[in-house]
Design a protein around this motif. Structure first.
Motif, PDB file in Angstrom:
ATOM      1  N   VAL A   2       0.839  -1.205   0.000  1.00  0.00           N
ATOM      2  CA  VAL A   2       0.000   0.000   0.000  1.00  0.00           C
ATOM      3  C   VAL A   2       0.872   1.252   0.000  1.00  0.00           C
ATOM      4  N   PHE A   3       1.909   1.257   0.836  1.00  0.00           N
ATOM      5  CA  PHE A   3       2.788   2.430   0.907  1.00  0.00           C
ATOM      6  C   PHE A   3       3.477   2.655  -0.435  1.00  0.00           C
ATOM      7  N   GLU A   4       3.882   1.555  -1.077  1.00  0.00           N
ATOM      8  CA  GLU A   4       4.523   1.677  -2.398  1.00  0.00           C
ATOM      9  C   GLU A   4       3.550   2.256  -3.407  1.00  0.00           C
ATOM     10  N   SER A   5       2.320   1.793  -3.398  1.00  0.00           N
ATOM     11  CA  SER A   5       1.355   2.258  -4.400  1.00  0.00           C
ATOM     12  C   SER A   5       1.044   3.745  -4.236  1.00  0.00           C
ATOM     13  N   TYR A   6       1.218   4.276  -3.035  1.00  0.00           N
ATOM     14  CA  TYR A   6       1.015   5.710  -2.818  1.00  0.00           C
ATOM     15  C   TYR A   6       2.327   6.488  -2.936  1.00  0.00           C
ATOM     16  N   GLY A   7       3.440   5.776  -3.198  1.00  0.00           N
ATOM     17  CA  GLY A   7       4.729   6.443  -3.353  1.00  0.00           C
ATOM     18  C   GLY A   7       5.289   6.993  -2.046  1.00  0.00           C
ATOM     19  N   VAL A   8       4.894   6.417  -0.913  1.00  0.00           N
ATOM     20  CA  VAL A   8       5.369   6.913   0.388  1.00  0.00           C
ATOM     21  C   VAL A   8       6.067   5.802   1.167  1.00  0.00           C
ATOM     22  N   GLU A   9       6.767   4.919   0.435  1.00  0.00           N
ATOM     23  CA  GLU A   9       7.425   3.796   1.117  1.00  0.00           C
ATOM     24  C   GLU A   9       8.462   4.261   2.124  1.00  0.00           C
ATOM     25  N   ARG A  10       8.992   5.495   1.946  1.00  0.00           N
ATOM     26  CA  ARG A  10       9.978   6.009   2.920  1.00  0.00           C
ATOM     27  C   ARG A  10       9.354   6.167   4.313  1.00  0.00           C
ATOM     28  N   PHE A  79      -9.561 -14.808   6.025  1.00  0.00           N
ATOM     29  CA  PHE A  79      -9.493 -13.559   6.772  1.00  0.00           C
ATOM     30  C   PHE A  79     -10.230 -12.483   5.978  1.00  0.00           C
ATOM     31  N   VAL A  80     -10.898 -11.592   6.680  1.00  0.00           N
ATOM     32  CA  VAL A  80     -11.493 -10.410   6.050  1.00  0.00           C
ATOM     33  C   VAL A  80     -10.729  -9.196   6.558  1.00  0.00           C
ATOM     34  N   ILE A  81     -10.352  -8.335   5.635  1.00  0.00           N
ATOM     35  CA  ILE A  81      -9.616  -7.124   5.981  1.00  0.00           C
ATOM     36  C   ILE A  81     -10.580  -5.940   5.890  1.00  0.00           C
ATOM     37  N   ILE A  82     -10.681  -5.172   6.971  1.00  0.00           N
ATOM     38  CA  ILE A  82     -11.556  -3.994   6.989  1.00  0.00           C
ATOM     39  C   ILE A  82     -10.689  -2.758   7.239  1.00  0.00           C
ATOM     40  N   ALA A  83     -10.735  -1.815   6.310  1.00  0.00           N
ATOM     41  CA  ALA A  83     -10.002  -0.564   6.520  1.00  0.00           C
ATOM     42  C   ALA A  83     -10.704   0.241   7.603  1.00  0.00           C
ATOM     43  N   ALA A  89      -8.331   8.335   6.830  1.00  0.00           N
ATOM     44  CA  ALA A  89      -7.708   9.652   6.998  1.00  0.00           C
ATOM     45  C   ALA A  89      -6.329   9.676   6.343  1.00  0.00           C
ATOM     46  N   TRP A  90      -5.556   8.621   6.568  1.00  0.00           N
ATOM     47  CA  TRP A  90      -4.195   8.523   6.036  1.00  0.00           C
ATOM     48  C   TRP A  90      -4.200   8.589   4.507  1.00  0.00           C
ATOM     49  N   SER A  91      -5.230   7.978   3.874  1.00  0.00           N
ATOM     50  CA  SER A  91      -5.303   7.937   2.402  1.00  0.00           C
ATOM     51  C   SER A  91      -6.109   9.110   1.842  1.00  0.00           C
ATOM     52  N   ASN A  92      -6.371  10.110   2.658  1.00  0.00           N
ATOM     53  CA  ASN A  92      -7.177  11.265   2.212  1.00  0.00           C
ATOM     54  C   ASN A  92      -8.504  10.829   1.599  1.00  0.00           C
ATOM     55  N   GLY A  93      -9.131   9.833   2.201  1.00  0.00           N
ATOM     56  CA  GLY A  93     -10.464   9.412   1.788  1.00  0.00           C
ATOM     57  C   GLY A  93     -10.494   8.471   0.601  1.00  0.00           C
ATOM     58  N   ARG A  94      -9.319   8.097   0.081  1.00  0.00           N
ATOM     59  CA  ARG A  94      -9.328   7.203  -1.082  1.00  0.00           C
ATOM     60  C   ARG A  94      -9.662   5.770  -0.683  1.00  0.00           C
ATOM     61  N   ILE A  95      -9.308   5.378   0.540  1.00  0.00           N
ATOM     62  CA  ILE A  95      -9.699   4.062   1.063  1.00  0.00           C
ATOM     63  C   ILE A  95     -10.853   4.292   2.033  1.00  0.00           C
TER      64      ILE A  95
END
Ligand SMILES: O=C(O)CCC(=O)C(=O)O
Ligand SMILES: [Fe+2]
Length: 113
Positions: A2-10, A79-83, A89-95
């Motif tokens: 997820v961090f890579e896809s948003y370009g914030v892996e740092r 497993f079910v993953i729930i955001a 908030a972290w994804s600015n509403g995209r997730i």
């Protein structure tokens, strides 16, 4: 990923260091006769992400776009993953942190963690 896809892996390492984990086993008692809304109330999760598993008793529901509640049926080995709200908030509403609830239909005890 997820961090890579948003370009914030740092930011990944610092995010991981500040993360806390909570294991929360829950027992939902079997509904009484004529009890139609046994389970849990409508809510969003306040956390970053919820990883959910259950025994063989279904109950999780999320609202469809038209507002109808749909069942999220999954086997005990899945497993079910729930955001959660923090993820939204972290994804600015995209997730989306989805509303969800638990409604028990079977006359059986449900366990989740
Ligand atoms: O038991 C479930 O399926 C959902 C549990 C839940 O919503 C929660 O623990 O926040
Ligand atoms: Fe939840």
């Amino acid at each position: 990923m997820v961090f890579e896809s948003y370009g914030v892996e740092r930011n990944y390492d610092s995010h991981l260091r500040s993360t806390t984990y909570l294991l929360r086993p829950v027992r939902y008692r079997a509904p009484e006769k004529n009890e139609s809304n046994a389970g849990g109330s409508i809510h969003t999760d306040k956390s970053f992400v919820t990883i959910l598993r259950q025994n063989q008793v279904q109950g999780l529901q999320i609202p469809a776009r038209n507002g109808d509640w749909i069942s999220v049926d999954f086997p005990p080995e899945a497993f079910v993953i729930i955001a959660g709200d923090a993820y939204m908030a972290w994804s600015n509403g995209r997730i989306l942190s989805p509303n969800h609830q638990v409604i028990l239909h079977q006359n059986k005890t449900r366990y989740t963690q």
